[in-house]
Scaffold this motif. Structure first.
Motif, PDB file in Angstrom:
ATOM      1  N   ALA A  13     -21.990  -9.018  -0.456  1.00 38.78           N
ATOM      2  CA  ALA A  13     -20.901  -8.196  -0.987  1.00 38.78           C
ATOM      3  C   ALA A  13     -21.413  -6.817  -1.405  1.00 38.78           C
ATOM      4  CB  ALA A  13     -20.245  -8.891  -2.172  1.00 38.78           C
ATOM      5  N   ALA A  14     -22.561  -6.796  -2.051  1.00 36.71           N
ATOM      6  CA  ALA A  14     -23.136  -5.505  -2.455  1.00 36.71           C
ATOM      7  C   ALA A  14     -23.511  -4.676  -1.233  1.00 36.71           C
ATOM      8  CB  ALA A  14     -24.351  -5.739  -3.337  1.00 36.71           C
ATOM      9  N   SER A  15     -24.031  -5.329  -0.198  1.00 37.29           N
ATOM     10  CA  SER A  15     -24.410  -4.614   1.024  1.00 37.29           C
ATOM     11  C   SER A  15     -23.194  -4.010   1.713  1.00 37.29           C
ATOM     12  CB  SER A  15     -25.124  -5.555   1.990  1.00 37.29           C
ATOM     13  OG  SER A  15     -26.303  -6.036   1.422  1.00 37.29           O
ATOM     14  N   ILE A  16     -22.114  -4.766   1.786  1.00 37.31           N
ATOM     15  CA  ILE A  16     -20.903  -4.253   2.429  1.00 37.31           C
ATOM     16  C   ILE A  16     -20.311  -3.108   1.619  1.00 37.31           C
ATOM     17  CG2 ILE A  16     -18.524  -4.856   3.034  1.00 37.31           C
ATOM     18  CD1 ILE A  16     -19.606  -7.567   3.933  1.00 37.31           C
ATOM     19  N   THR A  17     -20.363  -3.215   0.306  1.00 38.37           N
ATOM     20  CA  THR A  17     -19.871  -2.133  -0.541  1.00 38.37           C
ATOM     21  C   THR A  17     -20.704  -0.870  -0.340  1.00 38.37           C
ATOM     22  OG1 THR A  17     -19.155  -3.728  -2.190  1.00 38.37           O
ATOM     23  CG2 THR A  17     -19.350  -1.459  -2.910  1.00 38.37           C
ATOM     24  N   MET A  18     -22.001  -1.022  -0.289  1.00 32.56           N
ATOM     25  CA  MET A  18     -22.860   0.143  -0.072  1.00 32.56           C
ATOM     26  C   MET A  18     -22.679   0.709   1.333  1.00 32.56           C
ATOM     27  SD  MET A  18     -24.285   1.189  -2.707  1.00 32.56           S
ATOM     28  CE  MET A  18     -23.110   0.552  -3.872  1.00 32.56           C
ATOM     29  N   LEU A  19     -22.437  -0.162   2.329  1.00 38.36           N
ATOM     30  CA  LEU A  19     -22.144   0.322   3.679  1.00 38.36           C
ATOM     31  C   LEU A  19     -20.902   1.200   3.653  1.00 38.36           C
ATOM     32  CD1 LEU A  19     -22.433   0.320   6.814  1.00 38.36           C
ATOM     33  CD2 LEU A  19     -20.942  -1.686   6.779  1.00 38.36           C
ATOM     34  N   ALA A  20     -19.861   0.734   2.979  1.00 39.31           N
ATOM     35  CA  ALA A  20     -18.634   1.518   2.886  1.00 39.31           C
ATOM     36  C   ALA A  20     -18.882   2.842   2.166  1.00 39.31           C
ATOM     37  CB  ALA A  20     -17.551   0.730   2.158  1.00 39.31           C
ATOM     38  N   ALA A  21     -19.656   2.804   1.091  1.00 39.16           N
ATOM     39  CA  ALA A  21     -19.943   4.035   0.338  1.00 39.16           C
ATOM     40  C   ALA A  21     -20.755   5.010   1.187  1.00 39.16           C
ATOM     41  CB  ALA A  21     -20.686   3.700  -0.943  1.00 39.16           C
ATOM     42  N   GLY A  77     -18.012   7.362  -6.384  1.00 31.95           N
ATOM     43  CA  GLY A  77     -17.315   6.343  -7.158  1.00 31.95           C
ATOM     44  C   GLY A  77     -17.563   4.941  -6.616  1.00 31.95           C
ATOM     45  N   MET A  78     -17.616   4.816  -5.293  1.00 29.19           N
ATOM     46  CA  MET A  78     -17.909   3.510  -4.684  1.00 29.19           C
ATOM     47  C   MET A  78     -19.319   3.050  -5.027  1.00 29.19           C
ATOM     48  SD  MET A  78     -15.454   2.147  -2.673  1.00 29.19           S
ATOM     49  CE  MET A  78     -16.346   1.202  -1.477  1.00 29.19           C
ATOM     50  N   ALA A  85     -12.079   3.916  -6.833  1.00 27.74           N
ATOM     51  CA  ALA A  85     -12.675   4.481  -5.625  1.00 27.74           C
ATOM     52  C   ALA A  85     -12.291   3.676  -4.386  1.00 27.74           C
ATOM     53  CB  ALA A  85     -14.193   4.537  -5.774  1.00 27.74           C
ATOM     54  N   ARG A  86     -12.194   2.358  -4.521  1.00 23.74           N
ATOM     55  CA  ARG A  86     -11.782   1.522  -3.381  1.00 23.74           C
ATOM     56  C   ARG A  86     -10.360   1.861  -2.958  1.00 23.74           C
ATOM     57  NH1 ARG A  86     -12.400  -4.553  -3.804  1.00 23.74           N
ATOM     58  NH2 ARG A  86     -12.150  -4.326  -1.568  1.00 23.74           N
ATOM     59  N   ILE A  87      -9.483   2.043  -3.921  1.00 20.65           N
ATOM     60  CA  ILE A  87      -8.085   2.361  -3.616  1.00 20.65           C
ATOM     61  C   ILE A  87      -7.987   3.720  -2.937  1.00 20.65           C
ATOM     62  CG2 ILE A  87      -5.827   2.822  -4.655  1.00 20.65           C
ATOM     63  CD1 ILE A  87      -6.725   0.768  -6.864  1.00 20.65           C
ATOM     64  N   PHE A  88      -8.672   4.706  -3.496  1.00 19.67           N
ATOM     65  CA  PHE A  88      -8.654   6.042  -2.898  1.00 19.67           C
ATOM     66  C   PHE A  88      -9.335   6.066  -1.544  1.00 19.67           C
ATOM     67  CE2 PHE A  88      -7.729   7.582  -7.233  1.00 19.67           C
ATOM     68  CZ  PHE A  88      -6.659   8.405  -6.920  1.00 19.67           C
ATOM     69  N   ALA A  89     -10.344   5.229  -1.353  1.00 22.22           N
ATOM     70  CA  ALA A  89     -11.037   5.188  -0.072  1.00 22.22           C
ATOM     71  C   ALA A  89     -10.099   4.752   1.043  1.00 22.22           C
ATOM     72  CB  ALA A  89     -12.246   4.260  -0.158  1.00 22.22           C
ATOM     73  N   LEU A 119     -12.178   3.953  10.718  1.00 25.32           N
ATOM     74  CA  LEU A 119     -11.823   2.543  10.908  1.00 25.32           C
ATOM     75  C   LEU A 119     -12.924   1.619  10.386  1.00 25.32           C
ATOM     76  CD1 LEU A 119     -10.167   2.680  14.430  1.00 25.32           C
ATOM     77  CD2 LEU A 119      -9.046   2.278  12.238  1.00 25.32           C
ATOM     78  N   VAL A 120     -14.183   1.993  10.587  1.00 17.69           N
ATOM     79  CA  VAL A 120     -15.295   1.198  10.051  1.00 17.69           C
ATOM     80  C   VAL A 120     -15.267   1.221   8.524  1.00 17.69           C
ATOM     81  CG1 VAL A 120     -17.814   1.044   9.876  1.00 17.69           C
ATOM     82  CG2 VAL A 120     -16.746   1.438  12.087  1.00 17.69           C
ATOM     83  N   ILE A 121     -14.930   2.357   7.945  1.00 18.48           N
ATOM     84  CA  ILE A 121     -14.824   2.465   6.490  1.00 18.48           C
ATOM     85  C   ILE A 121     -13.749   1.513   5.963  1.00 18.48           C
ATOM     86  CG2 ILE A 121     -14.075   3.995   4.603  1.00 18.48           C
ATOM     87  CD1 ILE A 121     -15.477   6.280   6.156  1.00 18.48           C
ATOM     88  N   ILE A 122     -12.589   1.528   6.596  1.00 19.37           N
ATOM     89  CA  ILE A 122     -11.511   0.633   6.158  1.00 19.37           C
ATOM     90  C   ILE A 122     -11.941  -0.820   6.292  1.00 19.37           C
ATOM     91  CG2 ILE A 122      -9.178  -0.171   6.717  1.00 19.37           C
ATOM     92  CD1 ILE A 122      -8.510   2.771   7.368  1.00 19.37           C
ATOM     93  N   TRP A 123     -12.597  -1.150   7.400  1.00 12.37           N
ATOM     94  CA  TRP A 123     -13.071  -2.522   7.586  1.00 12.37           C
ATOM     95  C   TRP A 123     -14.076  -2.908   6.500  1.00 12.37           C
ATOM     96  CZ3 TRP A 123     -18.163  -3.912   8.393  1.00 12.37           C
ATOM     97  CH2 TRP A 123     -18.367  -5.275   8.573  1.00 12.37           C
ATOM     98  N   ALA A 124     -15.037  -2.027   6.231  1.00 18.62           N
ATOM     99  CA  ALA A 124     -16.083  -2.353   5.254  1.00 18.62           C
ATOM    100  C   ALA A 124     -15.504  -2.522   3.854  1.00 18.62           C
ATOM    101  CB  ALA A 124     -17.160  -1.270   5.257  1.00 18.62           C
ATOM    102  N   ILE A 125     -14.556  -1.689   3.496  1.00 18.98           N
ATOM    103  CA  ILE A 125     -13.961  -1.797   2.154  1.00 18.98           C
ATOM    104  C   ILE A 125     -13.110  -3.052   2.036  1.00 18.98           C
ATOM    105  CG2 ILE A 125     -12.374  -0.712   0.521  1.00 18.98           C
ATOM    106  CD1 ILE A 125     -13.292   1.976   1.713  1.00 18.98           C
ATOM    107  N   SER A 126     -12.369  -3.355   3.077  1.00 17.77           N
ATOM    108  CA  SER A 126     -11.488  -4.518   3.014  1.00 17.77           C
ATOM    109  C   SER A 126     -12.241  -5.838   3.124  1.00 17.77           C
ATOM    110  CB  SER A 126     -10.413  -4.437   4.089  1.00 17.77           C
ATOM    111  OG  SER A 126     -11.007  -4.475   5.372  1.00 17.77           O
ATOM    112  N   THR A 127     -13.440  -5.829   3.642  1.00 18.88           N
ATOM    113  CA  THR A 127     -14.233  -7.047   3.778  1.00 18.88           C
ATOM    114  C   THR A 127     -14.747  -7.527   2.434  1.00 18.88           C
ATOM    115  OG1 THR A 127     -14.916  -6.363   5.974  1.00 18.88           O
ATOM    116  CG2 THR A 127     -16.208  -8.061   4.945  1.00 18.88           C
TER     117      THR A 127
END
Length: 133
Positions: A13-21, A77-78, A85-89, A119-127
């Motif tokens: 979960a931390a890795s996916i969050t950092m990927l999105a950030a 923020g992420m 930050a997730r909502i704004f992302a 699209l990758v950003i949306i996927w990473a945040i939603s995962t």
């Protein structure tokens, strides 16, 4: 019912969050560079003769610069794991997809790459779901 947190899930979960950030930070930086190129009326952009959403290149530059700066702020923020930050992302990535689609004739390859990154950003945040870790 008690749940225990699993270290592997927390790490994922931390890795996916950092990927999105990081993807937000990259997209923001690229948006800032694209905005600067548009504002300075760089020779990099095609100027279509007739296009429904035709703006001056510097107008598109300001739009992409503003989105890029917002992306960088949300990326920070992420990295600090802020919920806002997730909502704004989500919202910014969707706006960026729309802006890049509308500016497709000006710089087609760059626009398509940025839509893919968004699209990758949306996927990473939603995962990532912090409640399931």
């Amino acid at each position: 019912m008690t749940t225990t947190s699993h270290p592997v899930r927390q790490g994922l979960a931390a890795s996916i969050t950092m990927l999105a950030a990081i993807m937000l930070l990259v997209a923001g930086t690229l948006g800032i560079l694209r905005g600067i190129a548009g504002i300075t009326k760089d020779e990099l952009f095609l100027i279509p003769s007739e296009y429904t959403y035709q703006f001056d290149v510097s107008t598109w530059g300001w739009i992409h610069l503003a989105l890029g700066l917002l992306f960088v702020a949300v990326a920070i923020g992420m990295m600090l794991t802020a919920t806002w930050a997730r909502i704004f992302a989500y919202c910014l990535a969707a706006l960026s997809i729309i802006a890049n689609f509308l500016s497709l004739p000006y710089y087609p390859w760059w626009s398509m790459i940025m839509v893919g990154i968004d699209l990758v950003i949306i996927w990473a945040i939603s995962t990532w779901n912090p409640d399931r870790v």
